[in-house]
Design a protein around this motif. Structure first.
Motif, short mmCIF file in Angstrom:
data_model
loop_
_atom_site.label_atom_id
_atom_site.label_comp_id
_atom_site.label_asym_id
_atom_site.label_seq_id
_atom_site.Cartn_x
_atom_site.Cartn_y
_atom_site.Cartn_z
N VAL A 85 0.74 -1.16 -0.07
CA VAL A 85 -0.03 0.05 0.01
C VAL A 85 1.01 0.98 0.18
N GLU A 86 0.74 2.28 -1.03
CA GLU A 86 1.50 3.51 -1.20
C GLU A 86 0.38 4.61 -0.81
N PRO A 87 0.47 5.08 0.34
CA PRO A 87 -0.45 6.17 0.67
C PRO A 87 -0.20 7.58 -0.21
N ALA A 88 -1.28 8.32 -0.47
CA ALA A 88 -1.11 9.66 -1.20
C ALA A 88 -0.16 10.31 -0.33
N GLY A 89 0.49 11.09 -1.02
CA GLY A 89 1.40 11.99 -0.47
C GLY A 89 2.75 11.55 0.39
N VAL A 90 2.73 10.26 0.40
CA VAL A 90 3.92 9.54 1.18
C VAL A 90 4.88 9.01 -0.06
N PRO A 91 6.23 9.38 0.37
CA PRO A 91 7.11 8.92 -0.72
C PRO A 91 7.16 7.37 -0.93
N ASP A 92 7.14 6.83 -2.23
CA ASP A 92 7.04 5.70 -2.38
C ASP A 92 8.55 4.92 -2.54
N ALA A 93 8.80 4.00 -2.99
CA ALA A 93 10.02 3.15 -2.80
C ALA A 93 10.94 3.78 -3.84
N PHE A 94 10.52 4.78 -4.61
CA PHE A 94 11.13 5.55 -5.72
C PHE A 94 11.49 6.85 -5.43
N GLY A 95 10.62 7.31 -4.24
CA GLY A 95 11.17 8.58 -3.72
C GLY A 95 9.88 9.62 -4.27
N GLU A 96 9.06 8.95 -5.09
CA GLU A 96 8.01 9.87 -5.56
C GLU A 96 6.48 9.82 -4.74
N LEU A 97 5.86 11.03 -4.78
CA LEU A 97 4.75 11.21 -4.05
C LEU A 97 3.38 10.61 -4.66
N PRO A 98 2.97 9.60 -4.46
CA PRO A 98 1.70 9.20 -5.27
C PRO A 98 0.68 10.31 -4.97
N ALA A 99 -0.12 10.59 -5.79
CA ALA A 99 -1.25 11.53 -6.01
C ALA A 99 -2.54 10.80 -5.31
N CYS A 100 -2.73 9.49 -5.43
CA CYS A 100 -3.57 8.94 -4.86
C CYS A 100 -3.19 7.71 -3.84
N THR A 101 -4.03 7.03 -3.13
CA THR A 101 -3.47 5.90 -2.21
C THR A 101 -3.85 4.75 -3.22
N GLN A 102 -2.79 4.14 -3.51
CA GLN A 102 -2.41 2.77 -4.60
C GLN A 102 -1.92 1.97 -4.02
N GLY A 103 -2.27 0.84 -4.80
CA GLY A 103 -1.35 -0.59 -4.49
C GLY A 103 -0.24 -0.64 -5.38
N HIS A 104 0.79 -1.63 -4.99
CA HIS A 104 1.86 -1.78 -5.87
C HIS A 104 2.17 -3.22 -5.85
N LEU A 105 1.82 -4.03 -7.09
CA LEU A 105 1.87 -5.39 -7.03
C LEU A 105 3.50 -5.72 -7.08
N VAL A 106 4.07 -6.57 -6.30
CA VAL A 106 5.68 -6.93 -6.41
C VAL A 106 5.63 -8.44 -6.20
N GLY A 107 6.57 -9.14 -6.30
CA GLY A 107 7.14 -10.37 -5.95
C GLY A 107 6.19 -11.21 -6.44
N VAL A 108 5.62 -11.11 -7.90
CA VAL A 108 4.94 -11.86 -8.59
C VAL A 108 5.53 -13.09 -8.88
N TYR A 109 5.14 -14.54 -8.53
CA TYR A 109 5.99 -15.72 -8.81
C TYR A 109 4.98 -16.72 -8.86
N VAL A 110 5.20 -17.66 -9.89
CA VAL A 110 4.49 -18.96 -10.13
C VAL A 110 5.25 -19.91 -10.33
#
Length: 186
Positions: A85-110
């Motif tokens: 979960v990447e909250p709006a206005g809080v720096p994400d893993a890349f240092g960017e500020l998401p404009a909205c609260t969003q999800g970020h899918l990672v670790g996809v493996y089958v």
């Protein structure tokens, strides 16, 4: 075989050994260098406490992230995906500020033997991850795919994700890019 042959669910906090085993298998996959930022060598060196904390932080009931798994009737973990979960206005893993609260899918493996549309494992994992995201009130979900990972990109497009045109460089100064894709509820 289809995803109904599997239980698709959030991990439990006591399943750190299975989380570790699946992650280490993922990092040994031939395309791991395209799909994951972590290396097998670094991950295998982590102490048990690291895996216990990682699991507890993404288990059922956690709100900052959620790891979804597909567990076969034989108990084998066929695959996994994690929503951060990447909250709006809080720096994400890349240092960017998401404009909205969003999800970020990672670790996809089958696991290779469970891949393909006939098995339905990847589709089941994505459906569950998106359901959790929308139930959690996220406004959109994004993911990044390596520009040379055509197999993954094709699946993401088929699943309704669309390219944003945004890119981020791969770590290590290789000159290669990660492409951003998003999906919104509805």
């Amino acid at each position: 075989m289809n995803s109904r042959a599997y239980e698709i669910r959030s991990i439990r906090s006591d399943e750190w050994r299975q989380v570790k085993e699946l992650r280490l298998d993922a990092l040994r996959d031939p395309v791991a260098h395209l799909a994951f930022l972590e290396t097998y060598e670094n991950a295998v060196a982590e102490p048990d406490g690291f895996w216990q904390d990682r699991t507890a932080g993404a288990a059922a009931g956690a709100t900052a992230r959620q790891q979804i798994v597909a567990v076969g009737k034989d108990g084998v973990w066929a695959g996994s995906v994690t929503v951060l979960v990447e909250p709006a206005g809080v720096p994400d893993a890349f240092g960017e500020l998401p404009a909205c609260t969003q999800g970020h899918l990672v670790g996809v493996y089958v696991r290779p033997e469970y891949r393909g549309s006939e098995a339905g494992v990847t589709r089941g994992l994505f459906d569950a991850a998106l359901a959790w995201s929308w139930e959690s009130g996220l406004e959109r979900v994004r993911l990044f795919v390596h520009e040379k990972n055509g197999r993954a990109e094709a699946f993401y497009r088929k699943s309704g994700f669309v390219p944003t045109g945004e890119t981020t460089p791969m770590p290590g100064g290789t000159g290669e890019l990660e492409l951003e894709f998003v999906i919104t509820p509805g």
